[in-house]
Write a protein that holds these residues in place. Sequence first.
Motif, PDB file in Angstrom:
ATOM      1  N   PRO A   5       0.807  -1.363   0.185  1.00  0.00           N
ATOM      2  CA  PRO A   5      -0.052   0.173   0.000  1.00  0.00           C
ATOM      3  C   PRO A   5       0.797   1.142  -0.046  1.00  0.00           C
ATOM      4  O   PRO A   5       1.901   1.289   0.727  1.00  0.00           O
ATOM      5  N   PRO A   6       0.611   2.285  -1.007  1.00  0.00           N
ATOM      6  CA  PRO A   6       1.311   3.477  -0.757  1.00  0.00           C
ATOM      7  C   PRO A   6       1.365   4.457   0.375  1.00  0.00           C
ATOM      8  O   PRO A   6       1.960   4.995   0.430  1.00  0.00           O
ATOM      9  N   TYR A   7       0.443   3.985   1.248  1.00  0.00           N
ATOM     10  CA  TYR A   7       0.327   4.992   2.437  1.00  0.00           C
ATOM     11  C   TYR A   7       1.183   4.288   3.636  1.00  0.00           C
ATOM     12  O   TYR A   7       1.228   4.890   4.821  1.00  0.00           O
ATOM     13  N   GLU A   8       1.837   3.133   3.453  1.00  0.00           N
ATOM     14  CA  GLU A   8       2.753   2.500   4.394  1.00  0.00           C
ATOM     15  C   GLU A   8       3.889   3.411   4.700  1.00  0.00           C
ATOM     16  O   GLU A   8       4.577   4.092   4.009  1.00  0.00           O
ATOM     17  N   PRO A   9       3.992   3.867   6.096  1.00  0.00           N
ATOM     18  CA  PRO A   9       5.184   4.719   6.550  1.00  0.00           C
ATOM     19  C   PRO A   9       6.514   4.367   5.954  1.00  0.00           C
ATOM     20  O   PRO A   9       6.844   3.165   6.020  1.00  0.00           O
ATOM     21  N   TYR A  10       7.293   5.207   5.808  1.00  0.00           N
ATOM     22  CA  TYR A  10       8.757   4.867   5.216  1.00  0.00           C
ATOM     23  C   TYR A  10       9.426   4.017   6.727  1.00  0.00           C
ATOM     24  O   TYR A  10       9.092   4.714   7.638  1.00  0.00           O
ATOM     25  N   TYR A  53      -0.028   2.450 -10.366  1.00  0.00           N
ATOM     26  CA  TYR A  53      -1.228   1.706 -10.387  1.00  0.00           C
ATOM     27  C   TYR A  53      -1.364   0.584  -9.279  1.00  0.00           C
ATOM     28  O   TYR A  53      -0.346  -0.153  -8.976  1.00  0.00           O
ATOM     29  N   ARG A  54      -2.402   0.805  -8.498  1.00  0.00           N
ATOM     30  CA  ARG A  54      -2.893  -0.527  -7.606  1.00  0.00           C
ATOM     31  C   ARG A  54      -4.076  -1.250  -8.348  1.00  0.00           C
ATOM     32  O   ARG A  54      -4.985  -0.659  -8.041  1.00  0.00           O
ATOM     33  N   PRO A  55      -3.972  -2.413  -8.576  1.00  0.00           N
ATOM     34  CA  PRO A  55      -4.947  -3.160  -9.181  1.00  0.00           C
ATOM     35  C   PRO A  55      -6.312  -3.250  -8.533  1.00  0.00           C
ATOM     36  O   PRO A  55      -7.374  -3.323  -9.127  1.00  0.00           O
ATOM     37  N   ASN A  56      -6.168  -3.158  -7.230  1.00  0.00           N
ATOM     38  CA  ASN A  56      -7.337  -3.625  -6.226  1.00  0.00           C
ATOM     39  C   ASN A  56      -7.904  -2.321  -5.699  1.00  0.00           C
ATOM     40  O   ASN A  56      -9.117  -2.363  -4.748  1.00  0.00           O
ATOM     41  N   SER A  57      -7.394  -1.039  -5.960  1.00  0.00           N
ATOM     42  CA  SER A  57      -7.947   0.112  -5.301  1.00  0.00           C
ATOM     43  C   SER A  57      -7.568   1.388  -5.963  1.00  0.00           C
ATOM     44  O   SER A  57      -6.258   1.735  -6.235  1.00  0.00           O
ATOM     45  N   ASP A  58      -8.803   1.810  -6.514  1.00  0.00           N
ATOM     46  CA  ASP A  58      -8.469   3.304  -7.220  1.00  0.00           C
ATOM     47  C   ASP A  58      -7.868   4.214  -6.212  1.00  0.00           C
ATOM     48  O   ASP A  58      -7.211   5.243  -6.704  1.00  0.00           O
ATOM     49  N   ARG A  59      -8.523   4.174  -4.785  1.00  0.00           N
ATOM     50  CA  ARG A  59      -8.018   5.300  -3.933  1.00  0.00           C
ATOM     51  C   ARG A  59      -6.467   4.998  -3.667  1.00  0.00           C
ATOM     52  O   ARG A  59      -5.543   5.979  -3.489  1.00  0.00           O
ATOM     53  N   ASP A  60      -5.942   3.877  -3.627  1.00  0.00           N
ATOM     54  CA  ASP A  60      -4.444   3.232  -3.611  1.00  0.00           C
ATOM     55  C   ASP A  60      -3.558   3.993  -4.697  1.00  0.00           C
ATOM     56  O   ASP A  60      -2.616   4.677  -4.575  1.00  0.00           O
ATOM     57  N   THR A  61      -4.182   3.845  -5.972  1.00  0.00           N
ATOM     58  CA  THR A  61      -3.526   4.259  -6.975  1.00  0.00           C
ATOM     59  C   THR A  61      -3.356   5.830  -7.055  1.00  0.00           C
ATOM     60  O   THR A  61      -2.454   6.360  -7.304  1.00  0.00           O
ATOM     61  N   GLY A  66      -0.165  10.610  -6.150  1.00  0.00           N
ATOM     62  CA  GLY A  66       0.289  11.854  -5.475  1.00  0.00           C
ATOM     63  C   GLY A  66       1.842  12.054  -4.833  1.00  0.00           C
ATOM     64  O   GLY A  66       2.441  12.805  -4.821  1.00  0.00           O
ATOM     65  N   LYS A  67       1.873  10.706  -4.357  1.00  0.00           N
ATOM     66  CA  LYS A  67       3.578  10.634  -3.868  1.00  0.00           C
ATOM     67  C   LYS A  67       4.517  10.667  -5.016  1.00  0.00           C
ATOM     68  O   LYS A  67       5.285  11.339  -4.844  1.00  0.00           O
ATOM     69  N   ARG A  68       4.060   9.933  -5.928  1.00  0.00           N
ATOM     70  CA  ARG A  68       5.116  10.205  -7.177  1.00  0.00           C
ATOM     71  C   ARG A  68       5.177  11.567  -7.724  1.00  0.00           C
ATOM     72  O   ARG A  68       5.982  11.688  -8.340  1.00  0.00           O
TER      73      ARG A  68
END
Length: 97
Positions: A5-10, A53-61, A66-68
């Motif tokens: 998930p893109p929201y995982e903290p560093y 792209y995250r195949p299971n979640s438009d929100r995660d994508t 946004g991070k990218r």
Amino acid sequence: MNIPPPYEPYDWAENLPFVYALKAMKEGKATEDQQHLILKEMMNISGYYDLSYRPNSDRDTSFAEGKRFIGAQIVKLVNLTADVIEKSKQRKSKRPA
């Protein structure tokens, strides 16, 4: 394939040289190697070189994109040529106050 998930903290505890490099930069004392490390890790943190792209979640994508975007802005700024910077300064100086 399991994309994190893109929201995982560093996971900063796994890269203490980066943490120390950031602290040195804050104090204006980062070495050349530390500066290179900071830029490299900023690209990793932002996911700039990863697929958003995250195949299971438009929100995660959307979150990943946004991070990218931050990484893309950093790359754009560090790659600006001197002539582009000078043209920008000239345009800014010609604007009415």
